[in-house]
Design a protein around this motif. Sequence first.
Motif: not given
Length: 233
Positions: A75-94
């Motif tokens: 799966c994609a890393p974003g599939d294991l994260l909640g809705a991104p809120g920070t810049l780092r979370e947006y990067r990790l999701a991809l």
Amino acid sequence: MPVNTQAGEPRRPPFDAEAARRLREALGMTPAHVAYGIWAAYGIRIQPATVASWESGESAPTEAELTALAGALWCAPGDLLGAPGTLREYRLALGLAPDALALTIGMDLAAYERLEAGGKWSGNDRQAAALAGALKLPLPALLRFTGRDGKLTELLTSAATTRWQAYVRPVGKLVPLPKERIQQVLQELHTDYQAAMTATLNWGGGDGTEESGRAGRAFLDGVLAEFWARLGA
């Protein structure tokens, strides 16, 4: 769920434990299978008990472990994260590394890492556009990360409290949307602010002026969120 870590531990992204468990079970894998897959493909040695701990929400993977877990679960890393809120979370999701993203947007790695850590935006408009494209940022998030949401709030406050027509162009420079749409929303904000002020002045009893001031401040405190909501952003 986000997990707090002790000082000195690797920073851990917000982790959706339920999604990890659900994806593993859908593949017919056990925690031991996942742990082996992470070691075989990424060279990261973890115990099956660690995978189970992630899925129970007792702990969370580091950034490197998250990438490896996503690979093991197909799966994609974003599939294991909640809705991104920070810049780092947006990067990790991809699943992007900081250096790769910095190169993509044409920014020095140290400058990007400072931004991700909460520093001020120091890039130009071209870099902002590249950042939005690379991370698939919604417009509200882009303005927040590049430090322009404060200026937008000031413009919206003035549009609501004075002549809204004068702020169509300045707002349009920050929010690249059709002029007609911006005009409509600014007029609505102005009308609703004035209506709130008038309504409280007409209330019977008490100090109408004081009530009006409170209503006006409450409206303006939420003017940025209301602007995005009306745009459907």
